[in-house]
Design a protein around this motif. Structure first.
Motif, PDB file in Angstrom:
ATOM      1  N   TYR B  82      -3.520  -3.493 -18.575  1.00  0.00           N
ATOM      2  CA  TYR B  82      -2.433  -3.036 -17.611  1.00  0.00           C
ATOM      3  C   TYR B  82      -1.741  -3.606 -16.487  1.00  0.00           C
ATOM      4  O   TYR B  82      -0.659  -3.820 -16.348  1.00  0.00           O
ATOM      5  CB  TYR B  82      -2.989  -1.506 -16.761  1.00  0.00           C
ATOM      6  N   LEU B  87       2.217  -4.747 -15.090  1.00  0.00           N
ATOM      7  CA  LEU B  87       2.289  -5.108 -14.077  1.00  0.00           C
ATOM      8  C   LEU B  87       2.949  -6.709 -13.636  1.00  0.00           C
ATOM      9  O   LEU B  87       3.989  -6.674 -13.576  1.00  0.00           O
ATOM     10  CB  LEU B  87       1.262  -4.836 -13.129  1.00  0.00           C
ATOM     11  N   ASP B  91       6.544  -8.183 -12.911  1.00  0.00           N
ATOM     12  CA  ASP B  91       6.612  -8.351 -11.767  1.00  0.00           C
ATOM     13  C   ASP B  91       6.570  -6.913 -10.836  1.00  0.00           C
ATOM     14  O   ASP B  91       7.507  -6.738 -10.242  1.00  0.00           O
ATOM     15  CB  ASP B  91       7.908  -9.146 -11.286  1.00  0.00           C
ATOM     16  N   LEU B  92       5.803  -5.982 -11.523  1.00  0.00           N
ATOM     17  CA  LEU B  92       5.770  -4.660 -10.778  1.00  0.00           C
ATOM     18  C   LEU B  92       4.570  -4.510  -9.696  1.00  0.00           C
ATOM     19  O   LEU B  92       3.505  -5.048 -10.614  1.00  0.00           O
ATOM     20  CB  LEU B  92       6.017  -3.494 -11.610  1.00  0.00           C
ATOM     21  N   THR B  93       4.571  -3.405  -9.017  1.00  0.00           N
ATOM     22  CA  THR B  93       3.219  -3.124  -8.474  1.00  0.00           C
ATOM     23  C   THR B  93       3.071  -1.631  -8.719  1.00  0.00           C
ATOM     24  O   THR B  93       3.769  -0.800  -8.833  1.00  0.00           O
ATOM     25  CB  THR B  93       3.181  -3.366  -6.874  1.00  0.00           C
ATOM     26  N   ALA B  94       1.713  -1.350  -8.668  1.00  0.00           N
ATOM     27  CA  ALA B  94       1.509   0.217  -8.733  1.00  0.00           C
ATOM     28  C   ALA B  94       0.065   0.282  -7.655  1.00  0.00           C
ATOM     29  O   ALA B  94      -0.320  -0.178  -7.435  1.00  0.00           O
ATOM     30  CB  ALA B  94       1.109   0.404 -10.179  1.00  0.00           C
ATOM     31  N   THR B  95       0.184   1.915  -7.690  1.00  0.00           N
ATOM     32  CA  THR B  95      -1.217   2.228  -7.113  1.00  0.00           C
ATOM     33  C   THR B  95      -2.314   2.528  -8.156  1.00  0.00           C
ATOM     34  O   THR B  95      -1.876   2.576  -9.082  1.00  0.00           O
ATOM     35  CB  THR B  95      -0.895   3.552  -6.316  1.00  0.00           C
ATOM     36  N   ARG B  97      -3.648   4.957  -8.358  1.00  0.00           N
ATOM     37  CA  ARG B  97      -3.640   6.302  -8.941  1.00  0.00           C
ATOM     38  C   ARG B  97      -2.652   6.195 -10.159  1.00  0.00           C
ATOM     39  O   ARG B  97      -2.862   6.856 -11.415  1.00  0.00           O
ATOM     40  CB  ARG B  97      -3.021   7.141  -7.994  1.00  0.00           C
ATOM     41  N   ASP B  98      -1.705   5.437 -10.032  1.00  0.00           N
ATOM     42  CA  ASP B  98      -0.581   5.245 -11.279  1.00  0.00           C
ATOM     43  C   ASP B  98      -1.481   4.459 -12.643  1.00  0.00           C
ATOM     44  O   ASP B  98      -1.242   5.060 -13.486  1.00  0.00           O
ATOM     45  CB  ASP B  98       0.414   4.069 -10.943  1.00  0.00           C
ATOM     46  N   ARG B 142      -1.368  -1.654  -5.235  1.00  0.00           N
ATOM     47  CA  ARG B 142      -1.090  -1.281  -3.855  1.00  0.00           C
ATOM     48  C   ARG B 142      -1.975  -0.175  -3.186  1.00  0.00           C
ATOM     49  O   ARG B 142      -2.552   0.497  -3.981  1.00  0.00           O
ATOM     50  CB  ARG B 142       0.460  -0.667  -3.744  1.00  0.00           C
ATOM     51  N   ALA B 143      -2.158  -0.278  -2.105  1.00  0.00           N
ATOM     52  CA  ALA B 143      -3.058   0.680  -1.336  1.00  0.00           C
ATOM     53  C   ALA B 143      -2.100   1.683  -0.493  1.00  0.00           C
ATOM     54  O   ALA B 143      -0.892   1.187  -0.522  1.00  0.00           O
ATOM     55  CB  ALA B 143      -4.256   0.119  -0.509  1.00  0.00           C
TER      56      ALA B 143
END
Lengths: 369, 369
Positions: B82, B87, B91-95, B97-98, B142-143
């Motif tokens: 993943y 990501l 060039d994306l960020t996620a939590t 949870r995502d 991310r947090a």
């Protein structure tokens, strides 16, 4: 004259008038009293016409020469004196905690403290707010700030004599932190069509990274949970002053829906503040219970707990959830017994919320009242 | 090449190398394994020389063909996939949870789910972090963000291809909201001598209103309670890259002191992150137990509760509180059995903290280690 200087003068005048009224009562040898609207649930109701939870017109008189009133009477005047002489006169703001520490002392010649617990000064603050028909921020009292903001809007914020022009389209990945008091803020230039409020930081970050507000000409706000006073007030001002539609995103569960209703209609506890914190034109974009089926998110749901069911039954009875559409949604929740987070949309793909879900809902005006 | 592009390439390479290693093991018909440093308390210690809570060098091997390892092995690779494909590649960020929602699915032909509870994917994320000797933000995860910042410093923040130059001296009363990931931030220009960190929003607001950072050439940060990862990392970068002294303000109680120690030395739970989240040169400005007497705040103290005493006895035993000065402070707390909030200084006057307390402490270098 600047708006905020005006505010200071206005509040100073209100406190002076209260003082003069008491002085007259004393000169006439009357028992001095302050008239204070009652805040208990017996004096709180939902006003259909105004679309707001409001305080009724029942009032109580608090007398100086009354054993059960005297202490609170004194505390209310201590608050008034601190606000006028320490805060307004110096153009300073403080927290209710600062006020407590500043005014707590032993009355000379006695063993009596002016204030024992902070709860006492807090109550006296609200007494003064409602007695003066004003609100906490006009008394220069700050609350805990919470929430972030970004979008195609330029604001002016003032810290005493320092005026900053802030371009909220250039806040990077962090955003601008919404302060506790926003009365002094002026909207200078905006090129936006609506405001999107997300209950969660994570959704703000997602939409900010996807440049949602840039592509869709909007202001993006997160309340980071239950909305703080500053965030609620700025939403109202965006709605009333800039006439912007406000769309709200929360998780699909009774707690999320209640957070929405508080921003829109106000709350029982702060009924006296609904007029300036409520946002009656706000609309609920999602996530609704129907969305779960419509977007095929059943596999990403969470089983409702006892406490969720109980909360759903409670909000189902609130007057401001009585519209048919909301009753249907709450019934659907009670039938399916599952809830869903906004991040459940990430099970499709990470940018589904920005590229499909929100644009589709807005295009179809698929809102709840 | 931009720093952040570099970071993406670096992490992609680490994941590729892990994949290639596993591929080789498979080709040789070996039982594929991932080597993962052990994170339990048996492998955590305080490193005196580094002034940091660190992970030891004990490692465990997690095998694919081992009934008790297979599930977590699979989950760790799901996370890696993943991070790389969803990501980093975009060039994306996620939590976290995502990630959970995205990778949770039923394995075709079985009734087995890849992930049952989010706790499982969370653990797999940390496994991957330590196995790759990298950290969460490099995995673009991310947090929850928390904290605000203002001061005479200009930064550059990047959201994908959008670069914003942000002047933190023009953030009004709100401040700039510190994001969760701060790796991409560049310090462009600064005219400051030190950084002042306040545990509480209320203190940030007080100092910002008093223009403390403007008059004293500093950067002002609030962590709004226990410091989030983004705030900790930016403090470290200000310390290491700009060589700025960092002074910290918390309430005078064991919880406040522990919040300080976490920012400075790291924590047991995140021992593997101390190297990049710790800030060993940080100093404690106040409030100490001695300050209560020195500044005559006894009347504004709060009686310590059972739980405070218990916490004090705990931190007294931590290796990183063993310095004589801290032992004396904790002993004083245990003797006096009272604590004090920073706002207790408001009992003198509202601006005492800005005009007297902090300047005096800094001038006299009255810090705790």
């Amino acid at each position: 004259m600047k708006k905020s200087e005006n505010n200071v003068k206005k509040t100073e005048k209100l406190i002076e008038e209260l003082g003069l009224k008491l002085e007259k009562q004393i000169e006439k040898n009357d028992n001095p009293f302050i008239e204070i609207p009652i805040r208990g649930s017996a004096n709180v109701s939902f006003d259909e016409a105004l679309q707001r939870i409001v305080l009724g017109d029942k009032k109580a008189r608090r007398f100086l020469f009354n054993v059960s009133h005297a202490r609170r009477f004194m505390q209310t005047l201590l608050v008034a004196s601190y606000v006028k002489k320490d805060l307004l006169a110096n153009d300073l703001t403080a927290t209710i905690r600062d006020l407590y520490y500043a005014k707590k002392h032993t009355i000379p010649g006695t063993k009596e403290d002016t204030i024992d617990e902070q709860n006492e000064s807090n109550l006296a603050i609200v007494d003064l707010e409602v007695a003066l028909e004003t609100f906490r921020e006009m008394l220069h009292l700050r609350a805990e700030p919470k929430g972030r903001m970004a979008g195609k809007i330029i604001i002016e914020d003032r810290v005493r004599d320092k005026v900053d022009t802030i371009d909220l389209s250039k806040m990077g990945s962090g955003g601008w932190a919404i302060p506790s008091i926003v009365e002094q803020i002026e909207f200078k230039k905006s090129d936006v069509e609506f405001v999107l409020v997300a209950e969660k930081n994570a959704i703000f970050d997602r939409l900010n990274e996807d440049k949602y507000w840039e592509k869709n000409n909007c202001v993006l706000i997160t309340t980071a949970g239950q909305a703080a006073r500053g965030a609620r007030r700025i939403l109202q001002r965006l709605s009333e002053e800039l006439k912007l539609p406000i769309y709200t995103l929360t998780d699909s569960d009774p707690y999320g829906w209640y957070i929405y209703s508080t921003m829109k209609y106000g709350s029982m506890a702060l009924a006296h503040e609904s007029e300036r914190l409520g946002c009656p034109k706000m609309k609920f974009l999602g996530m609704s219970a129907s969305d779960i089926e419509h977007y095929n998110l059943q596999k990403a749901t969470i089983k409702a707990k006892e406490v969720d069911i109980k909360r759903a039954l409670e909000i189902k009875n609130y007057s401001w959830f009585k519209q048919k559409r909301w009753q249907e949604e709450i019934d659907k929740f009670l039938e399916k017994k599952y809830k869903a987070e906004l991040q459940a949309l990430s099970s499709k793909n990470l940018q589904y919320i920005s590229n499909t879900y929100i644009p589709e809902k807005i295009k179809n005006e698929d809102f709840l009242p």
